[in-house]
Motif scaffolding. Structure first.
Motif, PDB file in Angstrom:
ATOM      1  N   ALA A   1     -12.125  -1.190   6.984  1.00 30.73           N
ATOM      2  CA  ALA A   1     -11.963   0.254   7.158  1.00 30.73           C
ATOM      3  C   ALA A   1     -13.147   0.850   7.917  1.00 30.73           C
ATOM      4  O   ALA A   1     -12.963   1.699   8.798  1.00 30.73           O
TER       5      ALA A   1
ATOM      6  N   GLN B   1       0.202   7.372   4.469  1.00 36.27           N
ATOM      7  CA  GLN B   1       0.444   7.527   5.889  1.00 36.27           C
ATOM      8  C   GLN B   1       1.242   8.793   6.187  1.00 36.27           C
ATOM      9  O   GLN B   1       0.967   9.508   7.153  1.00 36.27           O
TER      10      GLN B   1
ATOM     11  N   ALA C   1      -5.588   0.001   4.087  1.00 33.76           N
ATOM     12  CA  ALA C   1      -5.145   1.305   4.591  1.00 33.76           C
ATOM     13  C   ALA C   1      -5.500   2.422   3.617  1.00 33.76           C
ATOM     14  O   ALA C   1      -5.830   3.552   4.028  1.00 33.76           O
TER      15      ALA C   1
ATOM     16  N   ILE D   1       0.717   3.078   0.241  1.00 31.99           N
ATOM     17  CA  ILE D   1       0.334   3.106   1.654  1.00 31.99           C
ATOM     18  C   ILE D   1       1.261   4.012   2.451  1.00 31.99           C
ATOM     19  O   ILE D   1       0.819   4.805   3.293  1.00 31.99           O
TER      20      ILE D   1
END
Length: 305
Positions: free
Chosen positions: A179, A298, A118, A294
């Motif tokens: 990714a 986000q 991520a 992460i």
């Protein structure tokens, strides 16, 4: 995918979404253990081949049950080269590199490092999507990859003595492949289940050829083969459908999406109990750096979108 769905029967839908999401997270949490069990008896290419074929069959059965096999055929005929190219990226290249990392590293290291995909996605969104990273993004990147160094050096980051330099490089490379695949797949306007099935249909014969030529041939019946079947069902195919359905059913996607943060900790429990790996304190410290990174990334993405 919209964040909000219709408000009708919200409670019922949210309960179902939560149950499906928890089931998906629980199954994904067993993947690292299944990888290592299979690799005790199988080569990387043997595991890859069996898992891809099992996943392909599971997806085809699902589409047949839904009466959508004809739609899959139409999509494959419309853009066969696109599906073939994407299939070479994932599942073929991604899982080949990821499994090679698991073959060289303790399961706890490989799965935790792979979890930084991520963060890699945020980095690659700059050149691919033209997005801009803010200070919060860079803090997430630093936190995440500091966690990788702590895990890979087993708590001695300044020594830079890795358990396996090749294994760590492969685990990090798998995050790049995933990714890139994710960014490319966002440009597709087709049904995600149909697209996923198409990728596996294209990858299946290629994985068989790789297995026969370089992987040592088809595996014999045993624990390794059963573990590979499990991987095909519950890492690659069926679980993705559970997760996708959970997100589509939820009234708020983020509530279900946050369940994924349970996965690395649950995975460590299975690794310790089934594989018998002693969880190194550095793994927990590294995870404590990666997961907040992460989450921070986000939140930054949500704030700027």
């Amino acid at each position: 995918m919209t964040t909000q769905l219709r408000a009708t029967a919200t409670v019922k839908n949210d309960q179902r979404a939560l149950l499906l999401g928890l089931c998906a997270v629980l199954l994904w949490s067993t993947a690292a253990t299944a990888f290592k069990l299979a690799l005790r008896e199988l080569s990387v290419l043997q595991l890859l081949c069996v898992a891809i074929w099992i996943s392909t069959l599971a997806l085809l059965i699902t589409l047949a049950w839904q009466g959508r096999l004809e739609l899959l055929w139409r999509e494959l005929c419309a853009t066969p080269l696109r599906f073939l190219a994407m299939a070479c990226l994932n599942p073929l290249l991604y899982y080949c590199i990821l499994l090679a990392a698991y073959d060289r590293l303790p399961a706890q290291q490989a799965q935790t490092i792979n979890y930084t995909w991520a963060i890699m996605l945020a980095l690659l969104s700059v050149p691919v999507l033209g997005q801009r990273l803010v200070s919060r993004d860079w803090l997430a990147v630093i936190s995440g990859y500091l966690g990788v160094v702590v895990i890979a050096t087993e708590g001695n980051p300044f020594s830079l003595q890795f358990t396996s330099v090749v294994g760590v490089a492969l685990a990090l490379s798998s995050t790049v492949i995933w990714a890139v695949f994710w960014l490319l797949s966002t440009r597709s306007k087709g049904d995600p289940t149909i697209s996923l099935a198409a990728y596996f249909v294209c990858a299946a014969p290629l994985s068989l050829a790789l297995c026969l030529v370089w992987g040592g041939g088809l595996p014999e019946v045993g624990t390794g083969l059963l573990s590979a079947v499990y991987v095909g069902l519950f890492e690659m195919g069926f679980t993705w459908l559970l997760w996708s359905t959970a997100l589509q059913t939820a009234s708020n996607v983020s509530r279900v999406g946050n369940l994924i943060f349970l996965s690395p900790m649950l995975s460590l429990v299975f690794i310790a109990l089934i594989l018998g790996e002693a969880i190194h304190p550095a793994t927990l410290v590294g995870l404590a750096l990666i997961v907040p990174g992460i989450i921070l990334q986000q939140r930054s993405s949500s704030a700027t979108s």
